[in-house]
Motif scaffolding. Structure first.
Motif, PDB file in Angstrom:
ATOM      1  N   ARG A 171       0.787  -1.209  -0.068  1.00  0.00           N
ATOM      2  CA  ARG A 171      -0.050  -0.172  -0.234  1.00  0.00           C
ATOM      3  C   ARG A 171       0.794   1.294  -0.050  1.00  0.00           C
ATOM      4  NH1 ARG A 171      -5.355  -0.622   1.407  1.00  0.00           N
ATOM      5  NH2 ARG A 171      -5.111   1.959   1.046  1.00  0.00           N
ATOM      6  N   ARG A 172       2.156   1.122   0.311  1.00  0.00           N
ATOM      7  CA  ARG A 172       3.071   2.362   0.138  1.00  0.00           C
ATOM      8  C   ARG A 172       2.457   3.625   1.198  1.00  0.00           C
ATOM      9  NH1 ARG A 172       7.471   1.215  -1.248  1.00  0.00           N
ATOM     10  NH2 ARG A 172       7.922  -0.243  -2.800  1.00  0.00           N
ATOM     11  N   PHE A 173       1.913   3.260   2.214  1.00  0.00           N
ATOM     12  CA  PHE A 173       1.309   4.321   2.973  1.00  0.00           C
ATOM     13  C   PHE A 173       2.355   5.468   3.313  1.00  0.00           C
ATOM     14  CE2 PHE A 173      -1.116   0.631   4.796  1.00  0.00           C
ATOM     15  CZ  PHE A 173      -2.442   0.968   4.242  1.00  0.00           C
ATOM     16  N   ALA A 250      -4.305  10.005  13.975  1.00  0.00           N
ATOM     17  CA  ALA A 250      -4.925  11.231  13.198  1.00  0.00           C
ATOM     18  C   ALA A 250      -5.438  10.677  11.918  1.00  0.00           C
ATOM     19  CB  ALA A 250      -4.030  12.300  12.794  1.00  0.00           C
ATOM     20  N   ASP A 251      -6.464  10.742  11.430  1.00  0.00           N
ATOM     21  CA  ASP A 251      -7.118  10.335  10.101  1.00  0.00           C
ATOM     22  C   ASP A 251      -6.463  10.860   9.022  1.00  0.00           C
ATOM     23  OD1 ASP A 251      -8.694  12.490   9.583  1.00  0.00           O
ATOM     24  OD2 ASP A 251     -10.635  11.337  10.241  1.00  0.00           O
ATOM     25  N   GLU A 252      -6.742  10.465   7.729  1.00  0.00           N
ATOM     26  CA  GLU A 252      -6.164  11.093   6.419  1.00  0.00           C
ATOM     27  C   GLU A 252      -6.725  12.641   6.249  1.00  0.00           C
ATOM     28  OE1 GLU A 252      -8.864   9.133   6.572  1.00  0.00           O
ATOM     29  OE2 GLU A 252     -10.229  10.032   5.244  1.00  0.00           O
ATOM     30  N   GLU A 253      -7.611  13.035   7.266  1.00  0.00           N
ATOM     31  CA  GLU A 253      -7.951  14.399   7.252  1.00  0.00           C
ATOM     32  C   GLU A 253      -7.443  15.351   8.201  1.00  0.00           C
ATOM     33  OE1 GLU A 253     -12.237  13.965   7.252  1.00  0.00           O
ATOM     34  OE2 GLU A 253     -12.131  13.124   5.078  1.00  0.00           O
ATOM     35  N   ALA A 345       1.549  -0.606  14.093  1.00  0.00           N
ATOM     36  CA  ALA A 345       1.748  -1.613  12.908  1.00  0.00           C
ATOM     37  C   ALA A 345       0.356  -2.291  12.928  1.00  0.00           C
ATOM     38  CB  ALA A 345       2.724  -2.765  13.312  1.00  0.00           C
ATOM     39  N   LEU A 346      -0.323  -2.376  14.040  1.00  0.00           N
ATOM     40  CA  LEU A 346      -1.823  -3.107  13.753  1.00  0.00           C
ATOM     41  C   LEU A 346      -2.730  -2.179  13.023  1.00  0.00           C
ATOM     42  CD1 LEU A 346      -2.449  -4.589  17.506  1.00  0.00           C
ATOM     43  CD2 LEU A 346      -2.127  -5.827  15.208  1.00  0.00           C
ATOM     44  N   MET A 347      -2.566  -0.926  13.277  1.00  0.00           N
ATOM     45  CA  MET A 347      -3.474  -0.141  12.463  1.00  0.00           C
ATOM     46  C   MET A 347      -3.233   0.085  11.080  1.00  0.00           C
ATOM     47  SD  MET A 347      -6.160   1.873  12.316  1.00  0.00           S
ATOM     48  CE  MET A 347      -6.409   2.384  14.177  1.00  0.00           C
ATOM     49  N   LEU A 348      -2.036  -0.020  10.600  1.00  0.00           N
ATOM     50  CA  LEU A 348      -1.644  -0.132   9.096  1.00  0.00           C
ATOM     51  C   LEU A 348      -2.110  -1.428   8.694  1.00  0.00           C
ATOM     52  CD1 LEU A 348       2.095   1.493   9.434  1.00  0.00           C
ATOM     53  CD2 LEU A 348       0.102   2.384   8.254  1.00  0.00           C
ATOM     54  N   ASN A 349      -1.791  -2.510   9.375  1.00  0.00           N
ATOM     55  CA  ASN A 349      -2.413  -3.798   8.846  1.00  0.00           C
ATOM     56  C   ASN A 349      -3.836  -3.787   8.713  1.00  0.00           C
ATOM     57  OD1 ASN A 349      -1.206  -7.202   9.581  1.00  0.00           O
ATOM     58  ND2 ASN A 349      -2.676  -6.456   8.009  1.00  0.00           N
ATOM     59  N   ILE A 350      -4.626  -2.981   9.380  1.00  0.00           N
ATOM     60  CA  ILE A 350      -6.182  -2.935   9.216  1.00  0.00           C
ATOM     61  C   ILE A 350      -6.353  -2.057   8.008  1.00  0.00           C
ATOM     62  CG2 ILE A 350      -8.184  -1.864  10.463  1.00  0.00           C
ATOM     63  CD1 ILE A 350      -6.873  -2.905  13.219  1.00  0.00           C
ATOM     64  N   LEU A 351      -5.588  -0.874   7.899  1.00  0.00           N
ATOM     65  CA  LEU A 351      -6.053   0.002   6.771  1.00  0.00           C
ATOM     66  C   LEU A 351      -5.648  -0.769   5.312  1.00  0.00           C
ATOM     67  CD1 LEU A 351      -4.510   3.436   8.042  1.00  0.00           C
ATOM     68  CD2 LEU A 351      -6.862   2.679   7.960  1.00  0.00           C
ATOM     69  N   ALA A 352      -4.483  -1.677   5.346  1.00  0.00           N
ATOM     70  CA  ALA A 352      -4.426  -2.261   4.359  1.00  0.00           C
ATOM     71  C   ALA A 352      -5.368  -3.339   3.831  1.00  0.00           C
ATOM     72  CB  ALA A 352      -2.787  -2.947   4.516  1.00  0.00           C
ATOM     73  N   GLU A 353      -5.665  -4.096   4.879  1.00  0.00           N
ATOM     74  CA  GLU A 353      -6.641  -5.093   4.560  1.00  0.00           C
ATOM     75  C   GLU A 353      -7.888  -4.746   4.352  1.00  0.00           C
ATOM     76  OE1 GLU A 353      -7.670  -8.635   7.390  1.00  0.00           O
ATOM     77  OE2 GLU A 353      -5.524  -8.679   6.917  1.00  0.00           O
ATOM     78  N   ARG A 354      -8.629  -3.680   4.944  1.00  0.00           N
ATOM     79  CA  ARG A 354      -9.740  -3.281   5.073  1.00  0.00           C
ATOM     80  C   ARG A 354      -9.943  -2.293   3.642  1.00  0.00           C
ATOM     81  NH1 ARG A 354     -12.310  -6.067   8.660  1.00  0.00           N
ATOM     82  NH2 ARG A 354     -12.340  -5.448  10.817  1.00  0.00           N
ATOM     83  N   GLY A 355      -8.971  -1.750   3.243  1.00  0.00           N
ATOM     84  CA  GLY A 355      -8.937  -1.020   1.918  1.00  0.00           C
ATOM     85  C   GLY A 355      -9.678   0.281   2.277  1.00  0.00           C
ATOM     86  N   LYS A 356      -9.820   0.872   3.255  1.00  0.00           N
ATOM     87  CA  LYS A 356     -10.662   1.950   3.604  1.00  0.00           C
ATOM     88  C   LYS A 356      -9.717   3.053   4.481  1.00  0.00           C
ATOM     89  CE  LYS A 356     -15.274  -0.491   4.304  1.00  0.00           C
ATOM     90  NZ  LYS A 356     -15.823  -0.969   4.976  1.00  0.00           N
ATOM     91  N   PRO A 357     -10.106   4.155   4.301  1.00  0.00           N
ATOM     92  CA  PRO A 357      -9.305   5.366   4.979  1.00  0.00           C
ATOM     93  C   PRO A 357      -9.736   5.245   6.430  1.00  0.00           C
ATOM     94  CG  PRO A 357     -10.977   6.216   3.767  1.00  0.00           C
ATOM     95  CD  PRO A 357     -10.935   4.901   3.376  1.00  0.00           C
ATOM     96  N   GLU A 363     -16.279   6.208  10.967  1.00  0.00           N
ATOM     97  CA  GLU A 363     -17.834   6.345  10.572  1.00  0.00           C
ATOM     98  C   GLU A 363     -18.570   4.954  10.950  1.00  0.00           C
ATOM     99  OE1 GLU A 363     -19.938   8.789   9.100  1.00  0.00           O
ATOM    100  OE2 GLU A 363     -18.378   9.826  10.358  1.00  0.00           O
ATOM    101  N   GLU A 364     -18.031   3.927  10.594  1.00  0.00           N
ATOM    102  CA  GLU A 364     -18.696   2.698  10.810  1.00  0.00           C
ATOM    103  C   GLU A 364     -18.946   2.233  12.160  1.00  0.00           C
ATOM    104  OE1 GLU A 364     -16.506   0.124   8.052  1.00  0.00           O
ATOM    105  OE2 GLU A 364     -16.924   1.245   6.267  1.00  0.00           O
ATOM    106  N   LEU A 365     -18.162   2.902  13.301  1.00  0.00           N
ATOM    107  CA  LEU A 365     -18.282   2.328  14.469  1.00  0.00           C
ATOM    108  C   LEU A 365     -19.719   2.748  14.969  1.00  0.00           C
ATOM    109  CD1 LEU A 365     -15.050   3.618  16.059  1.00  0.00           C
ATOM    110  CD2 LEU A 365     -15.607   1.236  15.780  1.00  0.00           C
ATOM    111  N   PRO A 366     -20.398   1.861  16.077  1.00  0.00           N
ATOM    112  CA  PRO A 366     -21.554   2.401  16.729  1.00  0.00           C
ATOM    113  C   PRO A 366     -21.220   4.055  17.187  1.00  0.00           C
ATOM    114  CG  PRO A 366     -20.650   0.461  17.759  1.00  0.00           C
ATOM    115  CD  PRO A 366     -19.542   0.900  16.725  1.00  0.00           C
TER     116      PRO A 366
END
Ligand code: MG
Length: 455
Positions: A171-173, A250-253, A345-357, A363-366
């Motif tokens: 993903r070259r984040f 911090a998120d991408e925004e 590292a876990l967060m990067l793994n999650i972003l890579a796998e979910r393919g979402k920012p 947003e998808e959390l309760p």
């Protein structure tokens, strides 16, 4: 320092050269040395101005009891904890004041399993200290101080072993890291580069004056990270506290995401991989955690607030994941302690796998409105106030592990005496802000009413 107590909720803490003088540190070192006996212990520290002053004083004390002290140098707390368990040490002393302001420092003691010692063990050290039951050895048996290199590398490699390196590299984040001029700078930027990220580091030079920001990572202290993420068009911002056992994102925004939310995103992902796993979390965490664990079919164990309590409980119940609302992530397969670089590292793994920012995962959390308030209560009144509140909330659905956490179908309110300040914390959360406000006001009123009654 009070008469018979040295350790607070996170080791011994105080202001350098007021509470923590070299003489005091050496005496604490003798007590710790007498506690361990003739063992091999690690000593490491964060980047504070007093790191060598205090660690060498503590080390000298321990050596006088025959301990051989192995010095890691500047290192994140979780890197030292990892080394204790995996590189065959009998324990460790960590000189750090974590997220406290620059004038503070502290001393923590770690057992051979890599987790801080429990309160009862601290009491043994306190008894030795105050009764001066020092078991100093003759001149021929005094311990040695030796360098212990390689801790950072071993820690970094271990973390990489717990994530999908290939998936992240692809993903070259683009990531901005803010290690608050302390030891996180020694691991996280390199780790993320090895995971294929383009890394920009701010506040990356080690400087015990903490010129960049205060070491506690919170939305209001991470303004630079937020700006840098926007300026560099990054996918993610990563911030640590002074000893890099916590991680805020911090998120991408450039929006700083609360620890409750990033913790839930990580728990959700871990539970997908470990169905029916046990999640441990302190009562101060959001009810979001409950929703996520229920949705994934896991088991939730609430604890008192305090990272050592959480770690110890994780080991007891064989838990794979835990979180605190302050950005503490404990990943059991790696180690059952708060670990900032592992969280990144876990967060990067999650972003890579979910393919979402990250913003979309949030947003998808309760959704809950969360209100956090504080009410001043003198320390000597805290227990009586608690008794009154316990009496008044009888019959409600509640947890009384640490303060009182009352659950309704749509909302929760936690009323809890702080372990470190003369306050009660009142945290309310509900589906809408009006309801959360009403509950917070009710909680504040309960505290005030019982404080008046006890005066
Ligand atoms: Mg810390």
């Amino acid at each position: 320092m009070s008469q018979r107590i040295l350790f607070g909720t996170n080791g011994i803490r105080g202001i350098v050269n007021q509470d923590l003088t070299p003489e005091f540190a050496a005496k604490v070192g003798v007590a710790i040395g007498a506690y361990f006996g003739k063992k091999d212990i690690l000593i490491g520290y964060d980047a504070r101005t007093s790191n060598i002053l205090l660690s060498h004083a503590v080390a000298a004390g321990a050596m006088s009891c025959g301990c051989n002290v192995h010095e890691t140098g500047c290192a994140p707390t979780p890197a030292i904890q990892y080394a204790v368990k995996h590189l065959g040490m009998d324990g460790a002393i960590i000189v750090t004041a974590s997220h406290n302001p620059p004038e503070y420092n502290g001393i923590k003691v770690v057992a051979s399993d890599g987790v801080e010692i429990v309160r009862e063990e601290e009491e043994k050290i306190e008894a030795i200290f105050f009764e001066e039951r020092f078991s100093r050895v003759p001149w021929s048996d005094v311990g040695r101080l030796e360098a212990f290199p390689g801790v950072l590398e071993a820690y970094k490699e271990a973390i990489k072993g717990h994530v999908d390196v290939g998936a992240i590299q692809k993903r070259r984040f683009n990531v901005v890291v803010d290690p608050t001029n302390s030891v996180g700078a020694l691991v996280t930027p390199d780790l993320l580069r090895e995971l294929g990220c383009k890394v920009t580091t701010i506040n990356g030079n080690l400087d015990g004056h903490f010129p960049g920001r205060t070491p506690e990572p919170r939305p209001d202290t991470l303004v630079q990270l937020s700006e840098a993420v926007k300026a560099f068009g990054a996918d993610l911002g990563v911030a640590h506290d002074g000893d890099a056992d916590r991680c805020m994102f911090a998120d991408e925004e450039g929006e700083i995401v609360l620890g409750d939310k990033t913790g839930c995103i990580i728990i959700d992902w871990v539970l997908e991989r470990h169905p029916k796993a046990v999640v441990v979390t302190p009562v101060s965490s959001s009810r979001m955690v409950e929703d996520i664990v229920r949705r994934q079919g896991g088991e939730l164990v609430w604890t008192e607030v305090g990272s050592t309590i959480v770690s110890r409980r994780m080991l007891e119940v064989n838990s794979v994941i835990s979180m605190e609302d302050n950005g503490g992530i404990f990943y059991g397969p790696h180690q059952s302690v708060r670990d900032g670089a592992m969280a990144a590292a876990l967060m990067l793994n999650i972003l890579a796998e979910r393919g979402k920012p990250l913003s979309q995962l949030v947003e998808e959390l309760p959704r809950y409105s969360i209100i956090k308030e504080r009410v001043e209560v003198p320390n000597d009144q805290k227990q009586r106030v608690l008794q009154g509140i316990l009496e008044e909330t009888k019959g409600l659905r509640r947890l009384t592990i640490d303060g009182v956490k009352i659950s309704f179908d749509d909302a929760t309110v936690l009323i809890r005496p702080s372990g470190t300040e003369a306050i009660y914390r009142v945290n309310a959360e509900a589906g809408d802000e009006k309801r959360a406000r009403k509950l917070a006001d009710w909680g504040i009123e309960l505290v005030k009413k019982n404080l008046e009654a006890s005066c």
